[in-house]
Design a protein around this motif. Structure first.
Motif, PDB file in Angstrom:
ATOM      1  N   MET A  39       0.848  -1.588   0.407  1.00 56.40           N
ATOM      2  CA  MET A  39       0.364  -0.098   0.275  1.00 56.40           C
ATOM      3  C   MET A  39       0.576   1.257   0.214  1.00 56.40           C
ATOM      4  O   MET A  39       0.675   2.041  -0.618  1.00 56.40           O
ATOM      5  CB  MET A  39      -0.857  -0.356   1.505  1.00 56.40           C
ATOM      6  CG  MET A  39      -1.826   0.439   1.379  1.00 56.40           C
ATOM      7  SD  MET A  39      -3.367   0.754   2.698  1.00 56.40           S
ATOM      8  CE  MET A  39      -4.430  -0.788   2.590  1.00 56.40           C
ATOM      9  N   ILE A  40       1.995   1.370   0.887  1.00 59.36           N
ATOM     10  CA  ILE A  40       2.684   2.400   0.799  1.00 59.36           C
ATOM     11  C   ILE A  40       3.500   2.644  -0.902  1.00 59.36           C
ATOM     12  O   ILE A  40       3.407   3.576  -1.123  1.00 59.36           O
ATOM     13  CB  ILE A  40       3.927   1.978   1.676  1.00 59.36           C
ATOM     14  CG1 ILE A  40       3.488   2.286   3.031  1.00 59.36           C
ATOM     15  CG2 ILE A  40       4.885   3.220   1.791  1.00 59.36           C
ATOM     16  CD1 ILE A  40       3.910   1.997   4.547  1.00 59.36           C
ATOM     17  N   ALA A  41       4.132   1.504  -0.947  1.00 61.54           N
ATOM     18  CA  ALA A  41       4.623   1.317  -2.714  1.00 61.54           C
ATOM     19  C   ALA A  41       3.426   2.198  -3.429  1.00 61.54           C
ATOM     20  O   ALA A  41       3.870   3.003  -4.710  1.00 61.54           O
ATOM     21  CB  ALA A  41       5.288  -0.151  -2.793  1.00 61.54           C
ATOM     22  N   ILE A  42       2.531   1.552  -3.550  1.00 61.40           N
ATOM     23  CA  ILE A  42       1.437   2.626  -4.564  1.00 61.40           C
ATOM     24  C   ILE A  42       1.727   3.514  -3.890  1.00 61.40           C
ATOM     25  O   ILE A  42       0.671   4.338  -5.232  1.00 61.40           O
ATOM     26  CB  ILE A  42      -0.188   1.194  -4.505  1.00 61.40           C
ATOM     27  CG1 ILE A  42       0.396  -0.143  -4.746  1.00 61.40           C
ATOM     28  CG2 ILE A  42      -1.179   2.179  -4.819  1.00 61.40           C
ATOM     29  CD1 ILE A  42      -1.447  -0.988  -4.770  1.00 61.40           C
ATOM     30  N   ALA A  43       1.146   4.245  -2.300  1.00 59.27           N
ATOM     31  CA  ALA A  43       1.375   5.445  -2.718  1.00 59.27           C
ATOM     32  C   ALA A  43       1.807   6.044  -2.969  1.00 59.27           C
ATOM     33  O   ALA A  43       2.283   7.266  -3.292  1.00 59.27           O
ATOM     34  CB  ALA A  43       0.927   5.406  -1.075  1.00 59.27           C
ATOM     35  N   LEU A  44       2.971   6.102  -3.321  1.00 61.34           N
ATOM     36  CA  LEU A  44       4.697   6.581  -3.491  1.00 61.34           C
ATOM     37  C   LEU A  44       5.003   6.510  -4.847  1.00 61.34           C
ATOM     38  O   LEU A  44       5.653   7.495  -5.199  1.00 61.34           O
ATOM     39  CB  LEU A  44       5.409   6.280  -2.685  1.00 61.34           C
ATOM     40  CG  LEU A  44       5.312   6.810  -1.340  1.00 61.34           C
ATOM     41  CD1 LEU A  44       6.875   5.866   0.076  1.00 61.34           C
ATOM     42  CD2 LEU A  44       5.352   8.006  -0.851  1.00 61.34           C
ATOM     43  N   PHE A  45       4.341   5.881  -5.618  1.00 60.16           N
ATOM     44  CA  PHE A  45       5.090   5.165  -7.159  1.00 60.16           C
ATOM     45  C   PHE A  45       4.791   6.423  -7.746  1.00 60.16           C
ATOM     46  O   PHE A  45       6.077   7.107  -8.721  1.00 60.16           O
ATOM     47  CB  PHE A  45       4.319   4.540  -7.708  1.00 60.16           C
ATOM     48  CG  PHE A  45       2.948   4.482  -8.323  1.00 60.16           C
ATOM     49  CD1 PHE A  45       3.160   5.805  -9.737  1.00 60.16           C
ATOM     50  CD2 PHE A  45       2.229   4.728  -7.600  1.00 60.16           C
ATOM     51  CE1 PHE A  45       1.599   5.899 -10.187  1.00 60.16           C
ATOM     52  CE2 PHE A  45       0.645   4.389  -7.829  1.00 60.16           C
ATOM     53  CZ  PHE A  45       0.451   5.407  -9.434  1.00 60.16           C
ATOM     54  N   MET A  46       3.999   7.919  -7.200  1.00 60.30           N
ATOM     55  CA  MET A  46       3.570   8.888  -8.244  1.00 60.30           C
ATOM     56  C   MET A  46       4.820   9.813  -7.747  1.00 60.30           C
ATOM     57  O   MET A  46       4.735  11.077  -7.774  1.00 60.30           O
ATOM     58  CB  MET A  46       2.696   9.506  -8.358  1.00 60.30           C
ATOM     59  CG  MET A  46       1.397   8.803  -9.369  1.00 60.30           C
ATOM     60  SD  MET A  46       2.181   8.913 -11.434  1.00 60.30           S
ATOM     61  CE  MET A  46       0.884  10.577 -11.912  1.00 60.30           C
TER      62      MET A  46
END
Lengths: 331, 315, 280
Positions: A166-173
């Motif tokens: 979830m954190i990875a998804i939040a930070l990719f942008m």
């Protein structure tokens, strides 16, 4: 380095529309988030923390909630009335990490599907490129075998792994703001610690401004640069982290600090009573009933800021005017 | 997956035995014994000698469990006996009628999907709008009206008043439209409701909030996340409904003079053609097991938790 | 109802306006059936071929059928059988189901297990097929249809009542009564039955609708009542041959069935809402 204001929230008020009544849930909340800094928002459940987060993202349904106030991102007012514009900002400029990772993922879709659908919403890339971005991000979060994880379903992963995803998804942008609503509450203590460590590293790496919501003082103490304490929809006290832990002013904050278990044999002080029910909230200080220093005029108190020195603001009649209050008298 | 299918089979197959045993017991318990029924059906005078001969021929003088196992053993070799009335093998009669009933039911399934999917979806997405109110009115009437009456209303409207479709009988594809629609309406109503409440229930789930928090388009949030999850109970229930629809064709075939299983079984009931009844029940039980099994497999394809099982990976 | 006085129950039920309307409709139809001999303008079975297929008016408010019988009178008398049979099936299967269900849940053990296996097998299978088999064996006729329907229906109630009782059995007031030495019968009648009753009422109201539908279906197929007995499903069957010349022959009884079933469904839904409100 000059601190840069990334998100500026002013006079945020949220009320629930229920049977022709408006029930105030968040009242006059103001704070700002700075680049690379963490604002910790702390309070008991039901005090309005989560609703504050959702309202920042424009996620509250318009027919059930009334949101007022101003939220500026990089100086520009967030376009809450334009559904499409605010949708584009969600997940790209303002990202969110949810409370319960296990129920936040759709059980019927793989982790990879969650990831790529998000990437392809915000970036014009092929499915394959999206997959590569996702794998890279998962590697940054120290997930071993990211390719395997991508093909797995939420129920095959542990809460900690899902939270990392979830954190990875939040930070990719590389969002300007990351809102993390109780990101570690549902996890084991050891995993909690790792996740927090990773969050801190990523904040340093991406210079993201972060709003960290928690009811856990330990988490806040470890992560936050600045702390806001919420009670009954109000931010009752706000100060830099060190200041608030050394010198809590509001009786509620002091109660919170005391109810924190420490490695001593002293009896644990527990805040007695429960937060007031949403329906019952009336005029005056919401903490009145549980407050040990309550006075009659607290019921007439308009909850304006009463004392603000050196970045330490508080809303309590104890600090109104020049009146000198003995800190220990009522603790 | 294989273990799951075997598990489902183990729980489904007893239905075949349970139902056929029950039928068997019923047939042999009632006052009119099969031998007499046979005599009546074949118009032979029931003299004592003739009855005894028939009893011996069909093994009716044997103990009941033995008779059942004889029947079962033959049935497993696809020998369901001969019809009392036509003297044709039961299997041939069933083979003859079953395809047209299956066709009718499959067409009804088509209607079901065509009606329930968009109606349920739209009335959930536009809850409390005009679409929702209309679709709920439809479900209420379609669920409460007798299907045979609805069938006649459809004939009245489309065949007689508008002259668009044939009144009854079997032939071109146009003949299929009204009977299958009649058969589908009742189920379309309940599936519309099921889908609507499923989507609404799913929209409240945390994963929908998270999908929206990630900025996904509304289309994707509802069409992919909410719908897929709402289809799960629908698919599950469908395995059951297929058998019900196949059975429900009895009434529809009667209205539209559709030559299928329904007409065969109605006649057999009037004639007390026990081998036919027994064969019909066995066929329905097998279809029931197969359709439920298919539904189970379909839900396993949709739901990874069933497919892969609960082998969690540790941290 | 659970912790709900009759006054309060009534005041909540009255809020569901459509359901109240339906209740009055159902009561009116029932009254029509009971007082049919006084209300019916004509003898329902009197055949007068000279007067066949008359339009509404005069001596025949809804006209006459293909044998010159008064449609209104037949509808009124038909109520007795169409509704009566549904009530009959309901009360029998409910009584048997409740008794067996309570016994099964209360005693548990082998009988309970056996019953549940039976339920698993027979409740998943299309009930229409089962009833057809029973009719096929017993022969057609109204009584046999009713027997068939009861035989299929009662198991439903066993399962539902069993689960209701199991949830109540563990509640403290039942344990308290047990400890106090109250006899099983007393516990069942004093404590368990009153608590499952509200749910049973909701359930049976909703089921009445579907029983009416099913019974009329069997009559339509020709298994139920035999001519000339007036019954709604059978009336539709008789009218079908005149669909071109006199579609109203089918229209009236079908409409009546639909309205009655809608009414029972709406009343049941409203009762459930009232009940849910009082629980939460």
């Amino acid at each position: 380095m000059i601190k840069e204001k990334v998100m500026d929230v002013e006079g945020l008020c949220v009320s629930l529309l229920h049977r022709q009544r408006e029930i105030s849930v968040v009242r006059d909340v103001s704070f700002c988030l700075e680049e690379g800094k963490v604002l910790g928002l702390i309070g008991e459940s039901g005090c309005g923390k989560s609703i504050t987060c959702l309202s920042l993202l424009g996620l509250l349904e318009k027919d059930r909630w009334k949101v007022e106030g101003s939220v500026r991102l990089k100086g520009k007012e967030l376009p809450y009335l334009n559904r499409e514009k605010i949708r584009r900002l969600r997940g790209s400029s303002v990202a969110m990490v949810m409370q319960n990772p296990i129920s936040s993922f759709n059980p019927l879709l793989t982790v990879g599907q969650h990831f790529t659908e998000t990437i392809r919403t915000h970036k014009e890339v092929t499915r394959r490129e999206a997959g590569q971005i996702a794998v890279e991000m998962l590697l940054k979060l120290n997930l071993s075998e990211p390719e395997k994880v991508m093909g797995q379903y939420p129920f095959q992963l542990s809460g900690g792994m899902l939270q990392r995803v979830m954190i990875a998804i939040a930070l990719f942008m590389c969002p300007h703001v990351l809102i993390a609503d109780e990101p570690t509450t549902s996890l084991d203590v050891t995993v909690q610690y790792q996740i927090l460590k990773e969050l801190a590293e990523l904040r340093d790496h991406y210079r993201t401004a972060m709003l960290l919501v928690s009811h856990d003082l330990g988490v806040i103490a470890q992560m936050a640069d600045e702390v806001a304490v919420m009670y009954g929809g109000y931010v009752v006290e706000q100060a830099p982290s060190r200041e608030i832990f050394c010198n809590p002013m509001h009786p509620y904050t002091r109660g919170l600090m005391k109810s924190r278990p420490a490695f001593t044999k002293d009896r644990l002080n527990v805040l007695e009573g429960y937060p007031p029910s949403l329906m019952k909230r009336s005029r005056g200080c919401p903490f009145y009933e549980r407050c040990r220093c309550a006075r009659k005029d607290c019921l007439e108190f308009d909850m304006k800021e009463t004392g603000a020195t050196g970045g330490h603001s508080v809303r309590c009649l104890l600090y109104a005017g020049e009146e000198e209050v003995k800190m220990d008298a009522c603790s | 997956m294989r273990a799951y299918i075997i598990k489902r089979l183990i729980s489904l197959v007893p239905v075949v035995f349970g139902i056929t045993i029950l039928t068997f017991i019923l047939i042999h318990m009632v006052p009119v014994d099969p031998a007499h029924a046979y005599m009546t059906a074949t118009n032979t005078p029931p003299t004592e000698r003739a009855v005894a001969a028939v009893r011996a021929e069909f093994g009716l003088d044997r103990p009941l469990p033995e008779q059942y196992f004889t029947w079962l053993g033959k049935a497993l070799r696809l020998d369901l006996g001969k019809s009392y009335v036509s003297q044709e093998p039961v299997l041939e009669e069933l083979k003859h009628s079953f395809p047209s009933t299956l066709l009718l039911t499959l067409a009804a399934v088509g209607w079901l999907i065509l009606l329930a999917l968009p109606l349920g979806f739209l009335s959930a997405v536009f809850k409390d709008s005009i679409v929702d109110h209309l679709s709920r009115a439809f479900t209420f009437v379609a669920a409460s009206a007798p299907p045979f009456w609805l069938g006649f209303l459809l004939i009245e409207l489309f065949a007689l008043k508008l002259g668009l479709l044939p009144v009854m009988g079997k032939g071109s594809w146009q003949h299929l439209i009204l009977p299958s629609l009649t058969l589908a309406l009742n189920y379309a109503a309940s599936y519309t409701r099921l889908l609507r409440s499923g989507i609404l229930e799913n929209l409240k789930q945390p994963f929908i909030l998270y999908a929206r928090a990630r900025g996904l388009k509304q289309k994707l949030v509802i069409g992919k996340h909410a719908l897929k999850n709402a289809l799960l109970p629908v698919v599950n229930a469908f395995g059951m409904s297929f058998g019900y629809m196949l059975a429900g064709s009895v009434i529809v075939e009667n209205i539209f003079a559709w030559p299928g299983l329904g007409r065969l079984i109605t006649e057999s009931i009037f004639n007390r053609d026990y081998p036919m009844i027994q064969g019909y029940v066995a066929l329905m039980a097998v279809v029931f097991v197969l359709s439920n099994l298919l539904a189970d497999i379909a839900s396993a394809i949709i739901d990874p938790r069933i497919r892969i099982g609960d082998d969690r990976v540790g941290v | 109802m659970i912790g709900l006085g009759f006054d309060k129950f009534l005041s909540r039920f009255v809020k569901h306006k459509a359901a109240v309307l339906c209740l009055f409709f159902v009561l009116a139809v029932i009254a029509g059936g009971i007082f049919a001999p006084w209300l019916a303008p004509n003898d329902p079975n009197k055949i007068e071929l000279k007067l066949k297929l008359l339009g509404p008016g005069g001596q025949f408010p809804l006209g006459t059928d293909h044998l010159g019988r008064c449609i209104l009178s037949r509808l009124l008398y038909g109520t007795r059988i169409s509704l009566g049979s549904a009530f009959l099936v309901m009360s029998f299967s409910l009584t048997i189901g409740t008794a067996v269900g309570i016994f099964s849940a209360y005693r548990g053990g082998r009988i309970d297990n056996l019953l549940m296996r039976l339920c698993d097998i027979f409740l998943s299978f299309p009930s229409l097929v089962l009833v057809l088999v029973i009719i096929g064996v017993l022969g057609s006729g109204m009584v046999n249809v009713i027997i068939g329907m009861i035989l299929v229906q009662w198991l439903w109630y066993v399962r539902i009542i069993r689960s209701l009782v199991l949830s109540i059995k563990e509640r403290t007031f039942v344990s308290a009564a047990k400890v106090a030495g109250t006899s099983d019968m007393k516990i069942i009648f004093r404590h368990i039955l009153p608590n499952v009753l509200p749910q049973l009422i909701v359930l049976s109201t909703l089921d009445l609708g579907s029983l009416i539908l099913h019974f009329s279906g069997y009559s339509f197929l020709g298994f139920g009542v035999q001519p000339p007995t007036p019954e709604w499903g059978a009336m539709i069957e008789e009218g079908r041959r005149f669909i071109r010349s006199a579609p109203e022959l089918m229209f009236y009884p079908g409409m009546l069935i639909t309205l009655i079933v809608i009414s029972f469904n709406l009343i049941g839904d409203a009762l459930r809402d009232v009940l849910d409100e009082s629980v939460t």
